[in-house]
Design an enzyme around this catalytic site. Structure first.
Site, PDB file in Angstrom:
ATOM      1  N   ASP A 356      29.840  43.915  38.397  1.00 30.65           N
ATOM      2  CA  ASP A 356      30.850  43.001  38.003  1.00 30.65           C
ATOM      3  C   ASP A 356      30.604  41.668  38.703  1.00 30.65           C
ATOM      4  O   ASP A 356      30.541  41.626  39.845  1.00 30.65           O
ATOM      5  CB  ASP A 356      32.142  43.506  38.395  1.00 30.65           C
ATOM      6  CG  ASP A 356      32.903  43.797  37.127  1.00 30.65           C
ATOM      7  OD1 ASP A 356      32.562  43.244  36.160  1.00 30.65           O
ATOM      8  OD2 ASP A 356      33.842  44.399  37.141  1.00 30.65           O
ATOM      9  N   THR A 357      30.794  40.461  38.393  1.00 24.10           N
ATOM     10  CA  THR A 357      30.096  39.190  38.689  1.00 24.10           C
ATOM     11  C   THR A 357      30.810  38.000  38.050  1.00 24.10           C
ATOM     12  O   THR A 357      31.413  38.139  37.004  1.00 24.10           O
ATOM     13  CB  THR A 357      28.665  39.280  38.108  1.00 24.10           C
ATOM     14  OG1 THR A 357      28.001  40.351  38.752  1.00 24.10           O
ATOM     15  CG2 THR A 357      27.873  38.018  38.298  1.00 24.10           C
ATOM     16  N   VAL A 358      30.712  36.789  38.669  1.00 26.64           N
ATOM     17  CA  VAL A 358      31.186  35.583  37.994  1.00 26.64           C
ATOM     18  C   VAL A 358      30.035  34.606  37.850  1.00 26.64           C
ATOM     19  O   VAL A 358      29.184  34.492  38.718  1.00 26.64           O
ATOM     20  CB  VAL A 358      32.359  34.874  38.717  1.00 26.64           C
ATOM     21  CG1 VAL A 358      33.571  35.777  38.766  1.00 26.64           C
ATOM     22  CG2 VAL A 358      31.989  34.368  40.094  1.00 26.64           C
TER      23      VAL A 358
END
Length: 537
Positions: A356-358
């Site tokens: 999960d990451t931006v």
């Protein structure tokens, strides 16, 4: 292709000054405020990602890693920075086996590497920023201390990760209410994280990697059986490093990526394979297009699992894997009338030997462009919260293995295989587009779907992000498809030999800013699969 204004959706954003595109509106606004107060694109990106670490806590934070591509105005190629952390000095397969660890679990302290984000932010800021880091962290501090409303996609992810959070007493206390995840609209406060951010704002990265904050993280991990020491964290202060970007020429442009241990080279491989095909006449939402993309990705992810690792400790044959002749040979394996039943061994194109990451981007009025990605990896990372300091620790070490002799076997001070990859397209010696698509292992597939949607099939920046996605999951052996792909296309893919399966959550989330120099306009897009937006002025 013109947008149907009767249908739900959003337009691309146009501006002539500066622009930012992130996965949360408050982060986009923060970036623009930094630009309008005299900061450059890199300053704005750091301020925005710090805010994202507070308001999108399942995806990112100061307990994670980052990578960056930064193209100063007038530069002929971007500057690349690797801000990924390393394993503890005591981390060996033998040491783990001595602790009865036979396999790596995503919530174990043994998959927590020393977080690299703060080291990277400070290095980037000192080298290329204009505003002091302490000033850039103020919006994130406010969000942490005063609280900020949970947004719908964040709430969805939070709810799905509630089981992981219940498994850690500190996480359950601080990130759940009566054992449940907060709902959209709940104002979530993180005073401990705010205090930590204040310390970093005042004393820089040293405040994070030495002293009471580091001691809290180490004590938390060691209480769970981790091998980490305060010396490991002290070394982490300087672990971020500038590296030489890698690239491929594609359709009259040059696509840049960070080198391994990130998976950017696999974007270059997929583009190199697909670039030799004529554009399918059936269009971007066709079985023919998706089939070729699936097959190229299957070949490339096979290479990833065999070769991608820390180049400071093992040989990663980037030149061979991105060589046009090798990619042409892989292209020759792809047939339009059916899927490959078997793949050749990694690094080869010979079927006879089978077995999960931006993400965010910012462009300022001077033409400086930043492509920035920061991540905890899986949702809420390891789920391990260092409670006194408010730091949620990532699980990037889940990219390691315990298999002796494997390129990703865990080892002292080694970086794991990384999925997060910022992208940048340049043309004629000038930056054309910072872009990225988050989503863990999906990222090389996501980036190449976006790039071909826009540059090959002619969709505008927003349409190219919106188009339904699919992914041939290496671990599951099926093609995971979003609901927006027409049933006739799925039926055709099945008849070509692909096993398809609908997924609950959509694939990733992306942002991009096209620099239209001829018209003097910036064109931005932001993924509807997330809560964010693109804004310009």
């Amino acid at each position: 292709m013109k947008r149907d204004f009767h249908a739900p959706g959003r337009s691309a954003v146009y501006a002539t000054g500066g622009m930012a595109a992130t996965s949360m509106p408050i982060a986009t606004l923060t970036a623009l405020e930094v630009l309008k107060s005299g900061g450059n694109a890199l300053d704005a990106a750091i301020a925005a990602v710090a805010v994202l670490g507070v308001v999108e806590p399942q995806s990112t934070g100061i307990g994670g890693d980052c990578f960056c591509l930064y193209a100063p105005a007038g530069a002929s190629k971007p500057i690349a920075l690797n801000g990924s952390g390393r394993a503890p000095a005591a981390a060996t397969p033998e040491a783990l086996r001595a602790r009865q660890v036979s396999t790596l679990v995503n919530t174990s302290p043994h998959v927590v590497t020393v977080p690299g984000a703060i080291s990277a932010w400070e290095k980037l800021n000192k080298t290329h920023g204009r505003k002091p880091l302490g000033e850039l962290l103020q919006p994130a501090i406010r969000c942490a201390e005063e609280g900020f409303p949970v947004h719908p996609r964040v709430a969805l992810d939070w709810g799905e990760a509630a089981g992981k959070l219940r498994g850690n007493a500190a996480s359950a206390r601080r990130f759940l209410a009566n054992g449940e995840a907060p709902k959209a609209g709940h104002v979530f406060r993180q005073p401990e994280l705010g205090k930590t951010l204040r310390a970093i704002a005042e004393r820089g990265a040293r405040a994070f990697y030495e002293g009471e904050i580091a001691a809290d993280m180490v004590a938390t991990l060691r209480a769970l059986g981790g091998l980490h020491t305060e010396e490991d964290f002290a070394r982490g202060q300087h672990l971020a490093e500038f590296v030489e970007p890698i690239s491929i020429d594609w359709r009259g442009m040059t696509v840049f990526q960070c080198p391994p241990n990130g998976s950017g080279m696999h974007v270059l491989q997929i583009l190199g394979i697909l670039g030799g095909f004529a554009t399918p006449e059936q269009g971007p939402l066709s079985a023919e297009r998706y089939h070729r993309h699936i097959e190229a990705a299957r070949l490339v992810y096979r290479d990833r699992d065999a070769f991608l690792a820390d180049p400071s400790q093992v040989d990663v044959p980037v030149a061979k894997l991105t060589d046009p002749a090798y990619l042409a040979a892989l292209r020759g394996l792809i047939r339009d009338d059916g899927a490959m039943k078997l793949l050749p061994p990694a690094g080869t194109a010979d079927l006879a030997k089978h077995k999960d990451t931006v993400y965010l981007c910012v462009v300022d009025a001077e033409g400086n462009a930043c492509s920035f990605i920061n991540s905890l990896f899986e949702s809420f990372g390891s789920g391990i919260l260092a409670e006194k300091s408010g730091v949620m620790l990532h699980n990037r070490g889940f990219g390691f293995r315990l298999q002796e002799g494997h390129v990703n076997c865990i080892a002292p001070n080694k970086r794991p295989m990384h999925t997060i990859i910022p992208g940048m397209v340049m043309q004629g010696g000038q930056c054309l587009m910072p872009y990225g698509v988050m989503g863990g292992h999906f990222q090389p597939m996501g980036q190449t779907l976006f790039l071909t949607n826009h540059f090959e099939f002619g969709l505008d920046v927003q349409e190219a992000i919106d188009l339904p996605r699919l992914f041939p999951s290496p671990s599951k052996g099926v093609v995971e498809v979003e609901r927006g792909i027409p049933s006739a296309v799925l039926d055709r893919l099945t008849r070509l030999g692909h096993e398809v399966a609908l997924i609950e959550r959509p694939h990733g989330g992306g942002q991009a800013i096209l620099m239209d120099r001829k018209r003097g306009v910036l064109v931005g897009g932001s993924d509807p699969r997330k809560d964010g937006c693109a804004l310009g002025y």
